[in-house]
Design a protein around this motif. Structure first.
Motif, PDB file in Angstrom:
ATOM      1  N   ASN A  66      14.101  21.255  45.180  1.00 11.95           N
ATOM      2  CA  ASN A  66      15.164  20.798  44.277  1.00 11.95           C
ATOM      3  C   ASN A  66      16.526  21.354  44.658  1.00 11.95           C
ATOM      4  OD1 ASN A  66      13.120  19.626  42.786  1.00 11.95           O
ATOM      5  ND2 ASN A  66      13.980  20.249  40.834  1.00 11.95           N
ATOM      6  N   TYR A  67      16.543  22.622  45.102  1.00 13.39           N
ATOM      7  CA  TYR A  67      17.816  23.308  45.300  1.00 13.39           C
ATOM      8  C   TYR A  67      18.216  23.484  46.760  1.00 13.39           C
ATOM      9  CZ  TYR A  67      17.297  24.383  40.356  1.00 13.39           C
ATOM     10  OH  TYR A  67      17.151  24.277  39.004  1.00 13.39           O
ATOM     11  N   ALA A  68      17.356  23.061  47.684  1.00 14.47           N
ATOM     12  CA  ALA A  68      17.662  23.235  49.104  1.00 14.47           C
ATOM     13  C   ALA A  68      18.977  22.546  49.451  1.00 14.47           C
ATOM     14  CB  ALA A  68      16.536  22.676  49.962  1.00 14.47           C
ATOM     15  N   LEU A  81       5.198  27.326  42.770  1.00 14.68           N
ATOM     16  CA  LEU A  81       6.376  27.214  41.907  1.00 14.68           C
ATOM     17  C   LEU A  81       7.653  27.298  42.737  1.00 14.68           C
ATOM     18  CD1 LEU A  81       7.523  27.061  39.016  1.00 14.68           C
ATOM     19  CD2 LEU A  81       7.277  29.551  38.884  1.00 14.68           C
ATOM     20  N   TRP A  82       7.700  28.271  43.667  1.00 12.23           N
ATOM     21  CA  TRP A  82       8.883  28.434  44.498  1.00 12.23           C
ATOM     22  C   TRP A  82       9.099  27.222  45.402  1.00 12.23           C
ATOM     23  CZ3 TRP A  82      13.431  29.987  45.042  1.00 12.23           C
ATOM     24  CH2 TRP A  82      14.060  29.952  46.283  1.00 12.23           C
ATOM     25  N   PHE A  99       9.751  31.723  36.797  1.00 13.14           N
ATOM     26  CA  PHE A  99       9.605  32.351  38.104  1.00 13.14           C
ATOM     27  C   PHE A  99       9.991  33.829  38.033  1.00 13.14           C
ATOM     28  CE2 PHE A  99      11.543  33.591  42.164  1.00 13.14           C
ATOM     29  CZ  PHE A  99      10.501  33.335  43.042  1.00 13.14           C
ATOM     30  N   TYR A 100      11.143  34.114  37.446  1.00 12.76           N
ATOM     31  CA  TYR A 100      11.587  35.514  37.334  1.00 12.76           C
ATOM     32  C   TYR A 100      10.697  36.308  36.383  1.00 12.76           C
ATOM     33  CZ  TYR A 100      15.879  34.953  40.034  1.00 12.76           C
ATOM     34  OH  TYR A 100      16.782  34.761  41.041  1.00 12.76           O
ATOM     35  N   ARG A 101      10.255  35.663  35.308  1.00 14.10           N
ATOM     36  CA  ARG A 101       9.384  36.352  34.351  1.00 14.10           C
ATOM     37  C   ARG A 101       8.081  36.773  35.034  1.00 14.10           C
ATOM     38  NH1 ARG A 101      10.604  33.466  30.276  1.00 14.10           N
ATOM     39  NH2 ARG A 101       9.288  31.712  30.822  1.00 14.10           N
TER      40      ARG A 101
END
Length: 198
Positions: free
Chosen positions: A88-90, A81-82, A61-63
């Motif tokens: 997953n992280y919510a 992707l986001w 994602f950052y790349r």
């Protein structure tokens, strides 16, 4: 709530990423930090329980966000992707925090700082932005301290150069110049224009 820290290189970004964001109990840290670059605080800290050390999607994602040029950047793929990572992280109680110094640098990444900010605007609905600045003299001094291993001094066979020589090398590369990072107000105005004054 989403917080974004587009960190300036040499403005305490790695310290914030590894010593505050990665250890703060009130945020879900999705930041990325350097794991093999120059500087005194560059090693991988295996003791940190941070997603970026485990989740290849986050690294990708950052790349894509910071390295790919306009022709290769796929906004639909990035949104997908986001959304997958967000599920997953919510965390209903804690905000998500993203951090990368590649968002506000032209060096070693896509030089278009405006384009990277526009990508953030496209991905996130009114996030809170955290911009940390540093004394401009201290910032230059910190960059100069690291200059023997600066990749742009390879033609000098990594021999130390004076501050004046180092500054001339830097100024000869206007699109990648460290001196561009001294223009803090441009970054603040850019992000204010895209995300609002609050």
């Amino acid at each position: 709530m989403i917080y974004i820290h587009p960190g300036y290189p040499k403005a305490g970004s790695t310290t914030l990423q590894k010593q505050l964001f990665a250890k703060h109990p009130d945020v879900v840290n999705l930041g990325i930090y350097p794991t093999g670059n120059i500087g005194q605080d560059s090693g991988i800290d295996e003791s940190l329980d941070v997603p970026v050390l485990k989740d290849a999607r986050l690294k990708n994602f950052y790349r894509q966000l910071t390295l790919s040029d306009g022709l290769l950047y796929d906004s639909h793929y990035m949104k997908s992707l986001w959304e997958g990572m967000k599920q997953n992280y919510a965390d209903n109680k804690r905000p998500l925090l993203l951090s990368s110094e590649s968002l506000l640098t032209a060096r070693f990444s896509n030089p278009e700082i405006r384009e990277k900010a526009r990508r953030l605007q496209e991905l996130f609905d009114m996030p809170k932005i955290i911009i940390v600045i540093r004394s401009q003299f201290d910032l230059l001094r910190s960059h100069y301290r690291d200059h023997p291993v600066d990749p742009r001094t390879i033609s000098y066979k990594r021999k130390p150069v004076s501050f004046s020589q180092w500054l001339n090398i830097d100024l000869s590369l206007p699109h990648h110049s460290i001196t561009n990072t001294l223009l803090f107000h441009h970054a603040v105005e850019l992000y204010e224009g895209l995300f609002g004054k609050d």
